[in-house]
Design a protein around this motif. Structure first.
Motif, PDB file in Angstrom:
ATOM      1  N   PRO A 143       0.811  -1.220   0.000  1.00  0.00           N
ATOM      2  CA  PRO A 143       0.000   0.000   0.000  1.00  0.00           C
ATOM      3  C   PRO A 143       0.842   1.268   0.000  1.00  0.00           C
ATOM      4  CG  PRO A 143       0.069  -0.926   2.202  1.00  0.00           C
ATOM      5  CD  PRO A 143       0.779  -1.898   1.309  1.00  0.00           C
ATOM      6  N   TYR A 144       2.160   1.111   0.112  1.00  0.00           N
ATOM      7  CA  TYR A 144       3.051   2.267   0.188  1.00  0.00           C
ATOM      8  C   TYR A 144       3.747   2.445  -1.157  1.00  0.00           C
ATOM      9  CZ  TYR A 144       2.343   0.439   4.869  1.00  0.00           C
ATOM     10  OH  TYR A 144       1.773  -0.086   5.998  1.00  0.00           O
ATOM     11  N   THR A 145       3.569   3.602  -1.760  1.00  0.00           N
ATOM     12  CA  THR A 145       4.100   3.867  -3.091  1.00  0.00           C
ATOM     13  C   THR A 145       5.618   3.720  -3.108  1.00  0.00           C
ATOM     14  OG1 THR A 145       2.295   5.408  -3.538  1.00  0.00           O
ATOM     15  CG2 THR A 145       4.239   5.560  -4.942  1.00  0.00           C
ATOM     16  N   GLY A 146       6.111   2.964  -4.079  1.00  0.00           N
ATOM     17  CA  GLY A 146       7.548   2.777  -4.227  1.00  0.00           C
ATOM     18  C   GLY A 146       8.105   1.613  -3.437  1.00  0.00           C
ATOM     19  N   TYR A 147       7.238   0.880  -2.739  1.00  0.00           N
ATOM     20  CA  TYR A 147       7.690  -0.259  -1.938  1.00  0.00           C
ATOM     21  C   TYR A 147       6.996  -1.534  -2.420  1.00  0.00           C
ATOM     22  CZ  TYR A 147       9.795   3.192   1.155  1.00  0.00           C
ATOM     23  OH  TYR A 147      10.556   4.212   1.661  1.00  0.00           O
ATOM     24  N   ASP A 148       7.457  -2.687  -1.901  1.00  0.00           N
ATOM     25  CA  ASP A 148       6.988  -3.981  -2.397  1.00  0.00           C
ATOM     26  C   ASP A 148       6.209  -4.805  -1.385  1.00  0.00           C
ATOM     27  OD1 ASP A 148       8.151  -3.897  -5.051  1.00  0.00           O
ATOM     28  OD2 ASP A 148      10.098  -4.084  -4.064  1.00  0.00           O
ATOM     29  N   PHE A 149       6.309  -4.493  -0.097  1.00  0.00           N
ATOM     30  CA  PHE A 149       5.767  -5.376   0.928  1.00  0.00           C
ATOM     31  C   PHE A 149       4.789  -4.633   1.839  1.00  0.00           C
ATOM     32  CE2 PHE A 149       9.880  -7.000  -0.320  1.00  0.00           C
ATOM     33  CZ  PHE A 149       9.668  -8.366  -0.447  1.00  0.00           C
ATOM     34  N   SER A 150       3.857  -5.385   2.419  1.00  0.00           N
ATOM     35  CA  SER A 150       2.920  -4.820   3.383  1.00  0.00           C
ATOM     36  C   SER A 150       3.587  -4.738   4.754  1.00  0.00           C
ATOM     37  CB  SER A 150       1.662  -5.691   3.472  1.00  0.00           C
ATOM     38  OG  SER A 150       1.950  -6.900   4.164  1.00  0.00           O
ATOM     39  N   ASN A 151       2.843  -4.221   5.731  1.00  0.00           N
ATOM     40  CA  ASN A 151       3.408  -4.082   7.077  1.00  0.00           C
ATOM     41  C   ASN A 151       3.511  -5.412   7.818  1.00  0.00           C
ATOM     42  OD1 ASN A 151       0.715  -4.545   7.608  1.00  0.00           O
ATOM     43  ND2 ASN A 151       0.368  -2.630   8.720  1.00  0.00           N
ATOM     44  N   GLY A 191       7.011   9.390   7.138  1.00  0.00           N
ATOM     45  CA  GLY A 191       5.985  10.041   6.339  1.00  0.00           C
ATOM     46  C   GLY A 191       6.041  11.547   6.521  1.00  0.00           C
ATOM     47  N   ASN A 192       5.442  12.299   5.605  1.00  0.00           N
ATOM     48  CA  ASN A 192       5.404  13.749   5.725  1.00  0.00           C
ATOM     49  C   ASN A 192       4.155  14.297   5.057  1.00  0.00           C
ATOM     50  OD1 ASN A 192       6.137  13.413   3.013  1.00  0.00           O
ATOM     51  ND2 ASN A 192       7.188  15.383   2.982  1.00  0.00           N
ATOM     52  N   PHE A 193       3.798  15.520   5.396  1.00  0.00           N
ATOM     53  CA  PHE A 193       2.760  16.215   4.652  1.00  0.00           C
ATOM     54  C   PHE A 193       3.163  17.684   4.520  1.00  0.00           C
ATOM     55  CE2 PHE A 193       1.184  16.726   9.025  1.00  0.00           C
ATOM     56  CZ  PHE A 193       0.862  18.079   9.063  1.00  0.00           C
ATOM     57  N   ARG A 244       5.576  10.243  -0.077  1.00  0.00           N
ATOM     58  CA  ARG A 244       6.659   9.485   0.561  1.00  0.00           C
ATOM     59  C   ARG A 244       6.230   8.900   1.907  1.00  0.00           C
ATOM     60  NH1 ARG A 244       9.165  14.076  -1.209  1.00  0.00           N
ATOM     61  NH2 ARG A 244       9.503  14.855   0.906  1.00  0.00           N
ATOM     62  N   LEU A 245       5.103   8.213   1.906  1.00  0.00           N
ATOM     63  CA  LEU A 245       4.634   7.553   3.119  1.00  0.00           C
ATOM     64  C   LEU A 245       5.100   6.098   3.130  1.00  0.00           C
ATOM     65  CD1 LEU A 245       0.928   8.787   3.349  1.00  0.00           C
ATOM     66  CD2 LEU A 245       2.973   9.792   4.380  1.00  0.00           C
ATOM     67  N   PHE A 246       5.728   5.687   4.215  1.00  0.00           N
ATOM     68  CA  PHE A 246       6.080   4.283   4.399  1.00  0.00           C
ATOM     69  C   PHE A 246       5.645   3.859   5.793  1.00  0.00           C
ATOM     70  CE2 PHE A 246       9.125   0.988   5.857  1.00  0.00           C
ATOM     71  CZ  PHE A 246       8.643  -0.033   5.054  1.00  0.00           C
ATOM     72  N   ARG A 247       4.671   2.983   5.835  1.00  0.00           N
ATOM     73  CA  ARG A 247       4.050   2.507   7.067  1.00  0.00           C
ATOM     74  C   ARG A 247       3.469   3.653   7.888  1.00  0.00           C
ATOM     75  NH1 ARG A 247       7.231  -3.218   8.312  1.00  0.00           N
ATOM     76  NH2 ARG A 247       7.120  -3.844   6.124  1.00  0.00           N
ATOM     77  N   PHE A 248       3.006   4.659   7.164  1.00  0.00           N
ATOM     78  CA  PHE A 248       2.173   5.723   7.705  1.00  0.00           C
ATOM     79  C   PHE A 248       0.972   5.881   6.783  1.00  0.00           C
ATOM     80  CE2 PHE A 248       5.633   6.960  10.426  1.00  0.00           C
ATOM     81  CZ  PHE A 248       5.020   7.622  11.484  1.00  0.00           C
ATOM     82  N   ILE A 249      -0.150   6.298   7.350  1.00  0.00           N
ATOM     83  CA  ILE A 249      -1.360   6.564   6.584  1.00  0.00           C
ATOM     84  C   ILE A 249      -1.731   8.026   6.764  1.00  0.00           C
ATOM     85  CG2 ILE A 249      -3.817   6.038   6.336  1.00  0.00           C
ATOM     86  CD1 ILE A 249      -3.222   3.246   7.400  1.00  0.00           C
ATOM     87  N   LYS A 293      -3.184  14.638   8.504  1.00  0.00           N
ATOM     88  CA  LYS A 293      -2.952  13.830   9.693  1.00  0.00           C
ATOM     89  C   LYS A 293      -2.219  12.562   9.290  1.00  0.00           C
ATOM     90  CE  LYS A 293      -5.406  11.400  13.417  1.00  0.00           C
ATOM     91  NZ  LYS A 293      -6.742  11.079  13.990  1.00  0.00           N
ATOM     92  N   LEU A 294      -1.145  12.228  10.018  1.00  0.00           N
ATOM     93  CA  LEU A 294      -0.375  11.020   9.759  1.00  0.00           C
ATOM     94  C   LEU A 294      -0.596  10.031  10.895  1.00  0.00           C
ATOM     95  CD1 LEU A 294       3.066  12.449   8.524  1.00  0.00           C
ATOM     96  CD2 LEU A 294       1.102  11.724   7.154  1.00  0.00           C
ATOM     97  N   THR A 295      -0.871   8.771  10.542  1.00  0.00           N
ATOM     98  CA  THR A 295      -1.072   7.713  11.532  1.00  0.00           C
ATOM     99  C   THR A 295      -0.082   6.589  11.269  1.00  0.00           C
ATOM    100  OG1 THR A 295      -3.436   8.222  11.654  1.00  0.00           O
ATOM    101  CG2 THR A 295      -2.723   6.087  12.523  1.00  0.00           C
ATOM    102  N   TYR A 296       0.643   6.188  12.301  1.00  0.00           N
ATOM    103  CA  TYR A 296       1.616   5.098  12.190  1.00  0.00           C
ATOM    104  C   TYR A 296       0.892   3.804  11.829  1.00  0.00           C
ATOM    105  CZ  TYR A 296       5.032   1.582  13.756  1.00  0.00           C
ATOM    106  OH  TYR A 296       5.887   0.510  13.837  1.00  0.00           O
TER     107      TYR A 296
END
Length: 356
Positions: free
Chosen positions: A261-269, A288-290, A322-327, A334-337
């Motif tokens: 679910p994270y753009t640019g990555y291959d694996f789930s959490n 992650g950032n906003f 550029r979110l990785f294991r953040f939503i 709002k960023l959620t781990y």
């Protein structure tokens, strides 16, 4: 002769040697007592296989369509054996002493079929020709165990499929010049250790589909040059825990067909991935950032004072790249781990318009 017949020999000559059918061993008379010849004893539940003819009983037990092995029996392969039918391990142990010399060959068919467990060690396996495969195993209850180690799979049309097993443990296996790899489907515990995939393999080396409790792939290497991919996880529908560590991916080809679910990555959490050649994907590197992408001079409607927490608002929009294991939620404001393992999170605002 029987033991009783041996003992009943009157005044045996010194050095006389006989075979005792009851003991299954040779004995010689040393002038005083009978002595069992060292090394003449064979283990129980054991068969030495030096040609396909030595498996005639197993072929008959399988109705002429398979070699049905005896449960808890050990079969030792000595030399190159060309099979006329697939082997049903049926809970047996199949071993060799030298992968250069002890080889199972099947032309135009499958080497191993069936729905039971078993163990294979110290062999080279070759399944060549149209429709050939090394494995076509599907467990009947989902609790079967299969162990495959210290072996070589070479020059095969396909390594094959293993499905619906409780435990599959593959360790120290080399794959060379195979046209297609292996698919693991619906395995409760899948343990892959120190496998070596050479660059002359083609297709997808290892494909994972269905439901898994554990997938653990550790050590070894995958050299990808002309192959489609080293691993494909796009078909995994459920996973409790996945781990890929210390596997060297190299060669310049495509290493992972992923689903993330994270753009640019291959694996789930559900995965912890830390191997040379592919990005590290663990909860420990979650980030992650906003940022506000509106007009800076007129876009904000509230006053922000130092030291006072306030929601960043504006008439423009917010982007959260550029979110990785953040939503990101609430308009990307709002960023959620999204990791599994607890960890400390630090945040920093570059300015009043950009936080991470």
């Amino acid at each position: 002769m029987t033991t009783a017949q041996r003992i009943a020999i009157a005044s045996p000559a010194e050095g006389l040697m006989v075979f005792d059918n009851d003991e299954g061993s040779f004995f010689y008379f040393d002038g005083t007592v009978w002595v069992e010849l060292e090394g003449s004893v064979t283990r129980d539940n054991y068969k030495l296989v030096k040609s396909a003819a030595d498996l005639a009983d197993e072929l008959a037990a399988g109705g002429g369509t398979e070699y049905l092995f005896t449960t808890d029996f050990m079969y030792e392969i000595n030399g190159t054996i060309t099979l006329a039918a697939p082997i049903n391990l049926n809970g047996a142990y199949l071993v060799g002493e030298d992968t250069n010399e002890d080889i199972l060959v099947r032309v135009g068919g499958t080497i191993f079929e069936g729905d039971t467990g078993g163990s294979i060690r110290g062999l080279t396996l070759v399944a060549s020709g149209p429709g050939a495969a090394v494995f076509n195993l599907t467990g009947s209850t989902g609790t079967e165990r299969f162990v495959f180690r210290d072996s070589v799979v070479a020059n095969s049309t396909s390594v094959g499929t293993i499905s619906s097993y409780g435990l599959v443990f593959i360790s120290i296996v080399q794959y060379v010049s195979n046209a297609a790899g292996i698919t693991f489907d619906d395995i409760h515990q899948l343990l892959l250790n120190s496998e070596g995939w050479a660059s002359d393999n083609t297709g997808i080396y290892q494909t994972f589909t269905g439901d898994f409790d554990i997938i653990a792939k550790q050590g070894g290497f995958s050299k990808v040059v002309g192959a489609t991919a080293a691993i494909d996880i796009t078909g995994v529908s459920a996973l409790t825990s996945g781990n890929i560590s210390n596997v060297n991916f190299y060669g310049g080809g495509n290493y992972v067909n992923g689903s993330s679910p994270y753009t640019g990555y291959d694996f789930s959490n559900k995965w912890d991935v830390d191997s040379p050649g592919i990005p590290v994907e663990t909860d420990g590197v979650a980030s992650g950032n906003f940022y506000f992408n509106g007009t800076l001079t007129t876009g904000f409607s509230q006053f922000i004072s130092n030291g006072t927490p306030v929601e960043v608002q504006g008439t423009g929009g917010f982007d959260a790249p550029r979110l990785f294991r953040f939503i990101a939620s609430e308009g990307n404001n709002k960023l959620t781990y999204d990791g599994i393992k607890p960890r400390k999170i630090s945040s920093k605002c570059i300015d009043v318009y950009s936080c991470r």
